[in-house]
Motif scaffolding. Structure first.
Motif, PDB file in Angstrom:
ATOM      1  N   GLU A 193       0.840  -1.205   0.000  1.00 17.48           N
ATOM      2  CA  GLU A 193       0.000   0.000   0.000  1.00 17.48           C
ATOM      3  C   GLU A 193       0.875   1.254   0.000  1.00 17.48           C
ATOM      4  OE1 GLU A 193      -4.028   1.429   2.199  1.00 17.48           O
ATOM      5  OE2 GLU A 193      -2.379   0.832   3.527  1.00 17.48           O
ATOM      6  N   GLY A 196       1.989   2.153  -3.315  1.00 17.63           N
ATOM      7  CA  GLY A 196       0.953   2.570  -4.249  1.00 17.63           C
ATOM      8  C   GLY A 196       0.429   1.469  -5.149  1.00 17.63           C
ATOM      9  N   GLN A 208      -4.388  -1.784  -7.424  1.00 17.08           N
ATOM     10  CA  GLN A 208      -4.188  -0.643  -8.313  1.00 17.08           C
ATOM     11  C   GLN A 208      -3.143  -0.917  -9.381  1.00 17.08           C
ATOM     12  OE1 GLN A 208      -3.458   2.167  -4.965  1.00 17.08           O
ATOM     13  NE2 GLN A 208      -5.280   3.256  -5.684  1.00 17.08           N
TER      14      GLN A 208
END
Length: 210
Positions: A193, A196, A208
């Motif tokens: 996390e 990113g 993501q």
């Protein structure tokens, strides 16, 4: 069921074989998390996936699981096929990754169609090749990837299989699939996390980096 068979396998099998599968196969539905086939079960039929996804797991002597690969619509499990033809017990556990619909084909037809239909024979051989390649990839990740790399790869594969960037999965379930501890997974998820690559939300993970 006939139309679903055509949608999933019409580009692989001829019309006559599709109709035989419909006549002799047994339609099944399994909900997410349900065990479809377990280790040491006698295997008398093999699945043809119409919709959904199945994860294939191995288990060691201590009961620890390891994810081998996923099956999607249009797939079958070559390890199940081997057990069918060899009349041996299952060496894998098959679990519905999400709600899944499939047809179970009896072993007697598997052998018959291998002789009668070139398309079926090619499908069986290609299934062996695909599953072997996936298991080799699993070995490579174990041998050459760090756990954070394995974790990201796992999340990416899971997102693609579920056709969603939002994953409803617990840290403990990830730990089971990757044969590690929940504490390690929680720490590495935080690391991903911060980089990113994922976003941790309440009771879900947003991937993501796909």
């Amino acid at each position: 069921m006939l139309q679903e068979l055509k949608d999933a396998y019409g580009f692989i099998f001829e019309e006559e074989l599709i109709r035989e599968i419909e006549e002799t196969g047994v339609l099944k539905v399994s909900h997410a998390g349900e065990i479809i086939m377990d280790i040491n079960d006698y295997i008398t039929s093999m699945p043809l996936l119409l919709d959904g996804a199945i994860k294939i797991l191995r288990e060691d002597e201590d009961g620890n699981e390891l994810l081998l690969y996923f099956l999607e619509r249009g797939d079958t499990c070559a390890l199940t096929l081997s057990c069918c033809l060899g009349q041996t017990r299952s060496e894998i556990r098959a679990v519905a990754e999400r709600d899944t619909k499939y047809i179970m084909v009896p072993v007697s037809k598997i052998e018959e169609w291998t002789t009668r239909y070139k398309s079926w024979r090619n499908f069986v051989f290609e299934s062996y090749q695909s599953r072997l390649s996936e298991m080799l990839e699993t070995i490579d990740t174990l041998a050459f990837m760090n756990m954070d790399q394995r974790l990201l790869r796992y999340l990416q594969d899971k997102a693609k299989i579920n056709q969603s960037e939002e994953l409803q999965v617990t840290h403990q379930q990830i730990a089971y699939d990757l044969n590690t501890s929940r504490v390690v997974i929680s720490r590495l998820l935080k690391k991903l996390e911060m980089e990113g690559k994922i976003l941790l939300q309440r009771n879900q993970i947003l991937v993501q980096d796909l």
